[in-house]
Design an enzyme around this catalytic site. Structure first.
Site, PDB file in Angstrom:
ATOM      1  N   GLU A 230     -12.315 -13.848   6.152  1.00 31.10           N
ATOM      2  CA  GLU A 230     -12.578 -13.330   4.957  1.00 31.10           C
ATOM      3  C   GLU A 230     -14.330 -12.708   4.790  1.00 31.10           C
ATOM      4  OE1 GLU A 230     -10.207 -12.395   2.412  1.00 31.10           O
ATOM      5  OE2 GLU A 230     -11.655 -11.270   2.100  1.00 31.10           O
TER       6      GLU A 230
ATOM      7  N   ASN B  14     -16.151  -3.001  -3.727  1.00 32.83           N
ATOM      8  CA  ASN B  14     -16.037  -4.284  -4.836  1.00 32.83           C
ATOM      9  C   ASN B  14     -17.746  -4.766  -4.916  1.00 32.83           C
ATOM     10  OD1 ASN B  14     -13.344  -4.218  -5.582  1.00 32.83           O
ATOM     11  ND2 ASN B  14     -12.955  -5.195  -3.454  1.00 32.83           N
TER      12      ASN B  14
ATOM     13  N   ASN C  57      -6.243  -3.206  -4.140  1.00 37.92           N
ATOM     14  CA  ASN C  57      -6.994  -4.445  -3.756  1.00 37.92           C
ATOM     15  C   ASN C  57      -6.123  -5.336  -2.899  1.00 37.92           C
ATOM     16  OD1 ASN C  57      -8.207  -7.190  -3.802  1.00 37.92           O
ATOM     17  ND2 ASN C  57      -9.668  -6.168  -4.956  1.00 37.92           N
TER      18      ASN C  57
ATOM     19  N   ARG D  78     -20.881 -10.890   4.363  1.00 31.96           N
ATOM     20  CA  ARG D  78     -20.707  -9.188   3.873  1.00 31.96           C
ATOM     21  C   ARG D  78     -19.650  -9.908   2.791  1.00 31.96           C
ATOM     22  NH1 ARG D  78     -16.707  -7.705   1.826  1.00 31.96           N
ATOM     23  NH2 ARG D  78     -15.316  -6.670   3.466  1.00 31.96           N
TER      24      ARG D  78
HETATM   25  N1  LIG Z   1     -10.181  -3.057  -2.382  1.00 31.42           N
HETATM   26  C1  LIG Z   1     -10.283  -3.689  -1.456  1.00 31.42           C
HETATM   27  O1  LIG Z   1      -9.199  -4.423  -1.469  1.00 31.42           O
HETATM   28  C2  LIG Z   1     -11.316  -3.980  -0.577  1.00 31.42           C
HETATM   29  C3  LIG Z   1     -12.698  -3.495  -0.822  1.00 31.42           C
HETATM   30  N2  LIG Z   1     -13.670  -3.677   0.238  1.00 31.42           N
HETATM   31  C4  LIG Z   1     -14.839  -3.184  -0.278  1.00 31.42           C
HETATM   32  O2  LIG Z   1     -15.238  -2.071   0.847  1.00 31.42           O
HETATM   33  C5  LIG Z   1     -16.591  -2.065   0.833  1.00 31.42           C
HETATM   34  C6  LIG Z   1     -16.790  -2.050   2.307  1.00 31.42           C
HETATM   35  O3  LIG Z   1     -16.382  -3.233   3.146  1.00 31.42           O
HETATM   36  P1  LIG Z   1     -16.362  -3.330   4.491  1.00 31.42           P
HETATM   37  O4  LIG Z   1     -15.812  -2.117   5.270  1.00 31.42           O
HETATM   38  O5  LIG Z   1     -15.818  -4.585   5.095  1.00 31.42           O
HETATM   39  O6  LIG Z   1     -17.969  -3.208   5.004  1.00 31.42           O
HETATM   40  P2  LIG Z   1     -18.686  -2.839   6.182  1.00 31.42           P
HETATM   41  O7  LIG Z   1     -20.079  -3.308   5.832  1.00 31.42           O
HETATM   42  O8  LIG Z   1     -18.156  -3.213   7.312  1.00 31.42           O
HETATM   43  O9  LIG Z   1     -18.795  -1.183   5.871  1.00 31.42           O
HETATM   44  C7  LIG Z   1     -19.658  -0.615   5.182  1.00 31.42           C
HETATM   45  C8  LIG Z   1     -19.724   0.871   5.698  1.00 31.42           C
HETATM   46  O10 LIG Z   1     -20.280   1.680   4.645  1.00 31.42           O
HETATM   47  C9  LIG Z   1     -21.083   2.394   5.357  1.00 31.42           C
HETATM   48  N3  LIG Z   1     -22.232   2.787   4.393  1.00 31.42           N
HETATM   49  C10 LIG Z   1     -23.392   1.946   3.991  1.00 31.42           C
HETATM   50  N4  LIG Z   1     -24.193   2.736   3.015  1.00 31.42           N
HETATM   51  C11 LIG Z   1     -23.666   3.797   3.320  1.00 31.42           C
HETATM   52  C12 LIG Z   1     -24.149   5.088   2.559  1.00 31.42           C
HETATM   53  N5  LIG Z   1     -25.189   5.200   1.652  1.00 31.42           N
HETATM   54  N6  LIG Z   1     -23.671   6.330   2.842  1.00 31.42           N
HETATM   55  C13 LIG Z   1     -22.511   6.360   3.445  1.00 31.42           C
HETATM   56  N7  LIG Z   1     -21.836   5.159   4.023  1.00 31.42           N
HETATM   57  C14 LIG Z   1     -22.737   4.123   4.021  1.00 31.42           C
HETATM   58  C15 LIG Z   1     -21.851   1.455   6.483  1.00 31.42           C
HETATM   59  O11 LIG Z   1     -22.328   2.381   7.474  1.00 31.42           O
HETATM   60  C16 LIG Z   1     -20.463   1.049   6.985  1.00 31.42           C
HETATM   61  O12 LIG Z   1     -19.692   1.923   7.762  1.00 31.42           O
HETATM   62  C17 LIG Z   1     -17.111  -3.480   0.228  1.00 31.42           C
HETATM   63  O13 LIG Z   1     -17.541  -2.934  -0.934  1.00 31.42           O
HETATM   64  C18 LIG Z   1     -16.033  -4.192  -0.098  1.00 31.42           C
HETATM   65  O14 LIG Z   1     -16.195  -4.775  -1.219  1.00 31.42           O
HETATM   66  C19 LIG Z   1     -13.335  -4.314   1.425  1.00 31.42           C
HETATM   67  C20 LIG Z   1     -12.128  -4.990   1.580  1.00 31.42           C
HETATM   68  C21 LIG Z   1     -11.001  -4.948   0.826  1.00 31.42           C
HETATM   69  C1  LIG Z   2     -11.263  -7.380  -2.046  1.00 32.86           C
HETATM   70  C2  LIG Z   2     -12.042  -7.787  -0.746  1.00 32.86           C
HETATM   71  O1  LIG Z   2     -11.445  -8.422   0.205  1.00 32.86           O
HETATM   72  C3  LIG Z   2     -13.314  -7.309  -0.494  1.00 32.86           C
HETATM   73  O2  LIG Z   2     -13.877  -6.509  -1.338  1.00 32.86           O
HETATM   74  O3  LIG Z   2     -14.060  -7.656   0.533  1.00 32.86           O
HETATM   75 MG   LIG Z   3     -12.905  -9.115   1.416  1.00 33.49          MG
END
Ligand SMILES: NC(=O)C1=CN([C@@H]2O[C@H](COP(=O)(O)OP(=O)(O)OC[C@H]3O[C@@H](n4cnc5c(N)ncnc54)[C@H](O)[C@@H]3O)[C@@H](O)[C@H]2O)C=CC1
Ligand SMILES: CC(=O)C(=O)O
Ligand SMILES: [Mg+2]
Length: 588
Positions: free
Chosen positions: A266, A438, A482, A177
């Protein structure tokens, strides 16, 4: 074992034996010809100074005649490198340029990063790193880190012996992911590499103390598998027992060979990331960046945003768009700080009660107990049992529950529509809008849309950087929520204190220190995160506080506890400057 540099300094160069007339196999089997030569240092990114080798060094190392006349300073080289970097027009070209520089001369690479963080981070890190991961097999130049595939099962411990340094920090992914881009197979390696560049540039880890790892268990990305240039294991991604036993072999091998090394999980997909964390958090020094690092950085932004809104943390009502690893990580930590806030009033509420102030929306709509189908374990604590009707869209949820804050971690771009954002502004004087997915294209909305559709009222943060927005003559600087603000300092604190584990309170401490780095003046301007340019000093503060917390909890393994943790951390920190060559071998 002597480093190539030491060997080259100790043994005189063998006289030429006419290599051109020899066969390749003769060359490789001739120890005189195959001994690392003095010129190797020009190809050793750790020690290379290029045109900055002094005349004396050139003579000593047999480099005279191999470099142009002028002896340059690091600053001279920096000006050239920056000019070259800026001459590339597309982000991916800039990425390739910086990667090549990293392979050539790490000191110059990191100096360029440290002095130009705001300009280079969007290249080395999100959003461009996402494009690089998608195209790793196309833009591939040279290897960095370790690739360990399923076929290495049974010999992983021996494989680790091929890494010639003792790492303090490993960032590991299985590429399942990557940001919001899904399964990118072995291309996901770009993320550990990018994160570790931030560990060096943002916290001061020494580059040789960092190790990016890609666990290659196949990929379900058919497009990649059909590409003849794809570099990973070309088979379906392995999950279940086979995956866990492979991951276990790797993690136990790390613990055996490098017991003090911190492991950062990660971008593992949510079918395995929670379980991996639970299994190993008390067994070795590790944390999950997406669950815990993101939780901490968003708590920090939330605490500051709450100040801007004038509503206490405990009184907010939050809708999360996305219910995966990041959302649950953030929700858990916000529930904790809401409880702590409530405790101040002498009310003994539980974290679970605070979870009732949150509404998680996933691809099927509002997460409820009654909606049918399988409910993944990580959603259970948030599944509502108090709804009369199933709500299947974000708009319906926002309409019904009128949240004070909307947090996007769905990976779905352009989903905070004009209607939803306008509603947030109708219902709140200062709505909190965090579009955290992201890379940029996956952001739930842009900074400009958030500002425009809330009529300049929102407190905004995004996962990837957005340019400043001008609204009614006011320039608004979008905050970057972030985990990059947390993991470098959290990791640094855990490593310098030789902590046994990374505890929840160490993570919470990191987020509180980050929140406190934002001044009252910043808050008046609506800034809820500090400037990225000050990340090095922030990381030192976070690390010192994290280390102190480790001591408090009896996790620190140092035999003598420093009185001044900030100084202790600073002593560890690497500054990208050329070392006296006599010192270089100490790193081996
Ligand atoms: N700003 C930051 O520091 C961070 C940002 N992220 C971002 O967050 C996003 C998600 O990451 P994770 O939670 O690890 O992924 P994940 O795959 O665990 O979760 C994604 C969630 O979004 C939901 N989803 C998917 N399509 C959807 C839709 N059309 N409508 C509503 N919900 C929907 C899924 O059901 C799931 O619950 C990624 O884009 C990642 O880049 C993740 C970690 C850190
Ligand atoms: C920032 C980060 O860890 C992510 O988007 O998965
Ligand atoms: Mg990450």
């Amino acid at each position: 074992m002597k480093s190539p540099l030491e060997q080259s300094m100790l043994s005189p160069l063998s006289p030429s034996t006419g290599g051109l007339t020899r066969s390749r196999s003769q060359v490789f089997s001739d120890p005189e010809l195959f001994t690392p030569s003095k010129t190797n240092i020009l190809h050793d990114s750790t020690y290379n100074k290029g045109t900055a080798f002094s005349r004396d060094e050139r003579d000593k190392l047999g480099l005279s005649g191999l470099l142009p006349y002028k002896v340059e300073t690091l600053e001279d080289q920096l000006r050239r490198a920056l000019r070259q970097f800026r001459a590339f027009t597309t982000p991916i070209e800039k990425y390739i340029y910086l990667s090549s520089l990293q392979e050539r001369n790490e000191t110059l690479f990191y100096r360029l990063l440290v002095e130009n963080l705001v300009e280079t981070m969007p290249i080395v890190y999100t959003p461009t790193v996402g494009e690089a991961c998608t195209k790793l097999h196309e833009v591939w130049r040279s290897s960095r880190g370790m690739y360990i595939s399923l076929e290495d099962k049974g010999r992983i411990r021996r494989l680790l012996d091929n890494w010639s340094h003792v790492p303090d920090i490993i960032v590991v992914t299985d590429g399942s992911r990557i940001l919001g881009l899904g399964d990118l197979g072995c291309g996901g390696m770009g993320i550990p590499i990018g994160k570790l560049s931030l560990y060096v540039a943002g916290a001061g880890f020494h580059p040789v103390k960092t190790l990016p790892v890609q666990l290659d268990v196949g990929t379900n990305n058919q497009k990649l598998r059909n590409d003849d240039l794809y570099l990973g294991l070309n088979r379906d991604r392995v999950r279940g027992e086979e995956f866990y036993s492979f991951a276990d072999e790797f993690l136990m091998a790390v613990k055996d060979k490098w017991p003090k090394c911190l492991v950062q999980f990660e971008d593992f997909s949510n079918d395995v990331c929670f379980e991996l964390l639970e299994k190993y958090r008390n067994k070795l020094l590790c944390f999950n960046d997406d669950i815990q690092g993101t939780g901490a950085v968003i708590v920090s932004g939330f605490l500051n945003a709450a100040k801007v809104t004038g509503i206490r943390p405990k009184d907010h009502k939050i809708v999360f768009f996305g219910a995966g690893s990041a959302s649950v990580g953030v929700a858990d930590q916000i529930a904790m700080v809401m409880k702590l806030d409530s405790d101040k009033d002498g009310k003994q509420v539980t974290v679970d009660e605070m979870r009732r102030r949150m509404y998680l929306v996933d691809s099927k709509g509002l997460v409820t107990k009654s909606r049918g189908g399988r409910l993944e374990v990580h959603k259970v604590a948030y599944a509502r049992d108090d709804v009369e009707e199933e709500l299947t869209s974000l708009l319906e949820v926002v309409k019904k529950y009128k949240p004070t804050a909307l947090i996007g971690l769905s990976g779905q771009g352009q989903t905070f529509t004009e209607e939803i954002l306008s509603l947030m502004a109708e219902n709140n004087e200062k709505p909190i809008v965090f579009a955290l997915s992201n890379p940029t294209n996956n952001s739930e909305c842009s900074a400009e849309q958030a500002v425009k559709f809330t009529k300049g009222k929102c407190v905004f943060a995004s996962g990837s950087p957005f340019p400043d927005v001008t609204y009614e003559d006011k320039v608004i600087k979008p905050g970057q929520g972030n985990n990059m603000y947390i993991f470098p300092g959290l990791g640094l604190g855990a490593v310098v204190s030789e902590s046994k584990n990374v505890s929840d309170l160490m993570v919470l401490t990191a987020s509180q220190v980050l929140a406190d780095c934002v001044t009252e003046q910043d808050l008046k301007k609506g800034d809820i995160y500090p400037s990225l340019a000050s990340i090095r000093s922030i990381s030192v503060k976070i690390a010192a506080a994290v280390a102190r917390q480790s001591v408090k909890e009896g996790l620190c393994r140092l035999t003598s506890i420093p009185d001044d943790w900030e100084q202790y951390v600073k002593n560890y920190v690497f500054e990208p400057a050329y070392a006296e060559l006599g010192d270089a071998s100490q790193l081996q």
